[in-house]
Design a protein around this motif. Sequence first.
Motif, PDB file in Angstrom:
ATOM      1  N   GLY A 185       0.786  -1.222   0.000  1.00  0.00           N
ATOM      2  CA  GLY A 185       0.000   0.000   0.000  1.00  0.00           C
ATOM      3  C   GLY A 185       0.815   1.267   0.000  1.00  0.00           C
ATOM      4  N   THR A 186       2.131   1.174  -0.251  1.00  0.00           N
ATOM      5  CA  THR A 186       2.978   2.368  -0.257  1.00  0.00           C
ATOM      6  C   THR A 186       2.561   3.326  -1.372  1.00  0.00           C
ATOM      7  OG1 THR A 186       4.847   1.181   0.705  1.00  0.00           O
ATOM      8  CG2 THR A 186       5.343   3.214  -0.474  1.00  0.00           C
ATOM      9  N   THR A 187       2.259   2.766  -2.562  1.00  0.00           N
ATOM     10  CA  THR A 187       1.802   3.590  -3.677  1.00  0.00           C
ATOM     11  C   THR A 187       0.304   3.833  -3.537  1.00  0.00           C
ATOM     12  OG1 THR A 187       3.486   2.627  -5.121  1.00  0.00           O
ATOM     13  CG2 THR A 187       1.675   3.794  -6.186  1.00  0.00           C
ATOM     14  N   THR A 188      -0.094   5.086  -3.366  1.00  0.00           N
ATOM     15  CA  THR A 188      -1.511   5.423  -3.188  1.00  0.00           C
ATOM     16  C   THR A 188      -2.053   6.275  -4.331  1.00  0.00           C
ATOM     17  OG1 THR A 188      -0.918   7.367  -1.872  1.00  0.00           O
ATOM     18  CG2 THR A 188      -1.325   5.300  -0.678  1.00  0.00           C
ATOM     19  N   LYS A 189      -1.174   6.856  -5.133  1.00  0.00           N
ATOM     20  CA  LYS A 189      -1.574   7.667  -6.278  1.00  0.00           C
ATOM     21  C   LYS A 189      -0.800   7.217  -7.505  1.00  0.00           C
ATOM     22  CE  LYS A 189      -4.253  10.650  -4.054  1.00  0.00           C
ATOM     23  NZ  LYS A 189      -5.698  10.830  -4.363  1.00  0.00           N
ATOM     24  N   PRO A 208      -1.485   2.203  -7.581  1.00  0.00           N
ATOM     25  CA  PRO A 208      -1.731   1.459  -6.337  1.00  0.00           C
ATOM     26  C   PRO A 208      -2.167   0.033  -6.668  1.00  0.00           C
ATOM     27  CG  PRO A 208      -2.917   3.558  -6.353  1.00  0.00           C
ATOM     28  CD  PRO A 208      -2.432   3.319  -7.746  1.00  0.00           C
ATOM     29  N   GLN A 263      -7.337  -3.277  -3.977  1.00  0.00           N
ATOM     30  CA  GLN A 263      -7.683  -3.469  -2.576  1.00  0.00           C
ATOM     31  C   GLN A 263      -9.052  -4.150  -2.421  1.00  0.00           C
ATOM     32  OE1 GLN A 263      -5.681  -2.962  -0.089  1.00  0.00           O
ATOM     33  NE2 GLN A 263      -4.055  -1.798  -1.113  1.00  0.00           N
ATOM     34  N   ASN A 317     -10.531   4.285  -3.609  1.00  0.00           N
ATOM     35  CA  ASN A 317      -9.493   5.188  -4.106  1.00  0.00           C
ATOM     36  C   ASN A 317      -8.458   4.461  -4.963  1.00  0.00           C
ATOM     37  OD1 ASN A 317      -7.830   7.815  -3.953  1.00  0.00           O
ATOM     38  ND2 ASN A 317      -6.412   6.277  -3.176  1.00  0.00           N
ATOM     39  N   ASP A 318      -7.962   3.326  -4.479  1.00  0.00           N
ATOM     40  CA  ASP A 318      -6.907   2.605  -5.198  1.00  0.00           C
ATOM     41  C   ASP A 318      -7.394   2.108  -6.552  1.00  0.00           C
ATOM     42  OD1 ASP A 318      -5.158   3.058  -3.130  1.00  0.00           O
ATOM     43  OD2 ASP A 318      -5.539   1.154  -2.149  1.00  0.00           O
ATOM     44  N   GLU A 376      -7.712   5.030  -8.959  1.00  0.00           N
ATOM     45  CA  GLU A 376      -6.391   5.486  -9.393  1.00  0.00           C
ATOM     46  C   GLU A 376      -5.789   4.591 -10.464  1.00  0.00           C
ATOM     47  OE1 GLU A 376      -4.220   8.128  -8.610  1.00  0.00           O
ATOM     48  OE2 GLU A 376      -6.032   9.046  -7.793  1.00  0.00           O
TER      49      GLU A 376
END
Length: 468
Positions: free
Chosen positions: A42-46, A66, A69, A106-107, A110
């Motif tokens: 989950g480090t990459t969120t955008k 991301p 999820q 969100n993920d 994105e």
Amino acid sequence: MAKEMIAKHPRFAVVGHPNKGKSSIVSALALDDTVHISDVPGTTTKQRSFPLKVDGKVLYELLDTPGFQRARQVLAWLEKHEVSADKRYEVVVAFINEHNENVKFNDEIELLTPIMEGAGIIYVVDGSKPYGEEYEAEMEILRWTGQPSMALINHIDEGDYSQEWKRALGQYFKMVRTFNPMQTNTAQHMSILESMAQLKEEWIAPVKQSIKLFERYQEQRIERSASTVGKLIADALSFVEKRSFEGEEVDEEDKKKVEDQYKEQLRGLELKTQKRIEQIWNHDHLQKEQALLPFEGLDLFSEESASVFGLTRKELIITGATSGAVTGAGIDLLFAGHTLLLGGAIGALVGGTGAYFGFNELSEVKVLGQKLGKRYLQMGPMDNRNFPYILLGRAIFHAYHIATRSHALRDVEELTMDSSFRDKWLDEGLRKSLEKYHKIFRSGDEVSVESLGEYTVLIKGVLEKLIL
């Protein structure tokens, strides 16, 4: 409403489950060591764009996204809409528009947005872990987008479940390839680009052109590296250090100071060259505390450095004979820096002079100036016949490992340095050619553009042999 965008270059969204190496693959293929890589899911969120540019032209663009999820929930929403295959694209767009402000998805928003704007799909899985049905929801969602796609099987650990992954992935993706971003080389990079070109007919020509430009880019970087290394050797061999002193007599402390300054300047030239090479190969973001090749414990003027990168005893004798350094005081300079690795003294060959000399004989310390008045000590140009091969060997070693280092690597590499590396690039014919120019560089005369250019060509040939 998400609309397909027409880009002037191919764009690829790198997607998949969290922590399967997506960012590593982006970093390796984009030749960009600024991509944030972490073991934490989950480090990459955008989504982030990483274009590969050559001479200001974007060859292709990779999008780090991301990880999925809530793939099952997204797929359930899509499947509520019973539409024909040609309408599934519109359903995915509707999902994005309806949930665009929903933090819960969100993920997924994105990673799906660039795909619905026309980016191709590179789906990444970890082939060191067993295949599981939980991935099918992700793959089915990607199939709903209708966008051209391929799968890359990464291997994060030692396990190998590639065959079961290939059987499953082959049902969803046009192409399935194995790719280790930590160990990639130019040939593997080219192979992946060839595969990317086949995903969409409109991409074949631009990606083929990108491959040609990329190959030329590699050649240019080798040329620039060779030029940088060539200048290092010429500058180091011709360098002169001066230190003024008062009085008639020169004490040992004054000599020691000018020698220390001389060595420090040469170390500085080497370090400057290393940083330049790292910039040429897009590794200029290497952290200072994680420098790839600090040569820690292997100082430029150490016996160990001489034994790893210097000439053999036989080669030094031949080199000295060729350059007229085998008699008198020249013997000290001929063997300066050699170590016990070479074994034994050369006895009768040099009138009983031993082969083990430290770097106290780099160059003669000269006393210049008027006897009455201001005087100064001078050290340089370089007299030591072994030094240019040690410095050149270290520079080539550094350039080789920088050029072949994957941009996905973030840890310090444990590199084994031994005398076998020298045998990979230096033979008798090359040594004789190099010595011709080393003699010119240390003569004290101005080095011509032609001489430096010819020397650079020799180094370029070495780097091409090692890198390509």
